[in-house]
Design a protein around this motif. Sequence first.
Motif, short mmCIF file in Angstrom:
data_model
loop_
_atom_site.label_atom_id
_atom_site.label_comp_id
_atom_site.label_asym_id
_atom_site.label_seq_id
_atom_site.Cartn_x
_atom_site.Cartn_y
_atom_site.Cartn_z
N LEU A 1 -4.48 -5.33 -14.28
CA LEU A 1 -3.11 -5.67 -14.48
C LEU A 1 -2.37 -4.98 -13.15
O LEU A 1 -1.50 -5.92 -12.73
N GLY A 2 -2.58 -3.71 -13.23
CA GLY A 2 -1.92 -3.28 -12.01
C GLY A 2 -2.12 -3.87 -10.46
O GLY A 2 -1.13 -3.81 -9.81
N ASN A 3 -3.40 -4.42 -10.54
CA ASN A 3 -3.83 -4.93 -9.22
C ASN A 3 -2.87 -6.33 -8.87
O ASN A 3 -2.86 -6.67 -7.61
N SER A 4 -2.73 -6.99 -10.18
CA SER A 4 -2.14 -7.99 -9.62
C SER A 4 -0.46 -8.21 -9.71
O SER A 4 -0.08 -9.36 -9.52
N GLY A 5 0.13 -6.84 -9.48
CA GLY A 5 1.42 -6.79 -9.35
C GLY A 5 1.98 -7.30 -8.08
O GLY A 5 2.98 -8.00 -8.16
N PRO A 6 1.52 -6.83 -6.96
CA PRO A 6 2.12 -7.41 -5.77
C PRO A 6 2.16 -8.71 -5.64
O PRO A 6 3.07 -8.91 -4.70
N SER A 7 1.38 -9.56 -6.07
CA SER A 7 1.52 -10.80 -5.86
C SER A 7 2.20 -11.71 -6.94
O SER A 7 2.55 -12.83 -7.05
N LEU A 8 3.30 -10.94 -7.92
CA LEU A 8 3.91 -11.41 -8.65
C LEU A 8 5.42 -11.42 -8.31
O LEU A 8 5.79 -10.72 -7.41
N SER A 9 6.18 -12.30 -9.04
CA SER A 9 7.76 -12.46 -8.57
C SER A 9 8.21 -11.18 -9.42
O SER A 9 7.53 -10.52 -10.39
N ILE A 10 9.49 -11.20 -9.47
CA ILE A 10 10.10 -9.79 -10.02
C ILE A 10 10.37 -10.24 -11.47
O ILE A 10 10.07 -9.34 -12.36
#
Length: 223
Positions: free
Chosen positions: A175-184
């Motif tokens: 879950l943490g690794n997918s954070g940079p590619s998500l919107s606010i």
Amino acid sequence: MMNNLFSSFDPSTFSIMSMNWMSSTIMVVLVPPMYWMIPSRWSATWNKVMSTMHQEFKVLAQSSVLKGSTLIFTSLFSFILLNNFLGLFPYIFTSSSHMSMNLTLSLPLWLSFMIYGWFNNTTHMLAHLVPQGAPNALLPFLVLVETISNLIRPGALAVRLTANMIAGHLLLTLLGNSGPSLSIIMLNFLLMAQLLFLMLEFAVAMIQSYVFSVLAVLYSSEV
């Protein structure tokens, strides 16, 4: 950038003088002062938990011969519980997610139970290999099955604790690794999901320490 997901469990200190396993002994510093310092809510809560576990293990052990034999299991419960909790904090080595430590806990306990049982209660141990009322034709097969199931007990204890501790950490890492590619907006939902999973991990840490110690008590009650 990590090489793979499991590299988050790798030791990270100096290889010549590794300090990773020092986190497993921090309970030696934290717990004993509660027994000689001024009583507090924390010490009262911990004493209540240990008293409850002692009473429960006493019922499960079903032995009135060895007084105080439940102390080793309450100590085992507290040791695994604190190590599981410490592994949930950032930058702390998760020792309970490694087979080397979990086998170190389960294998000596199981081996001591087996040695004690076969030397002192040989007839009972032999009778335990054959379920009551089993057909004579199935006796050799049942003895083989019971022997194999008995031999894999320490490995099953270690694998159960290791797998449950690794699963939660890997899920939080994914879950943490997918954070940079998500919107606010999606990032806010991700943080909420991670907080919920972290609360679940705290529950798993308590449940797994309880399961490990309860199974150890049940194995001891059979001998």
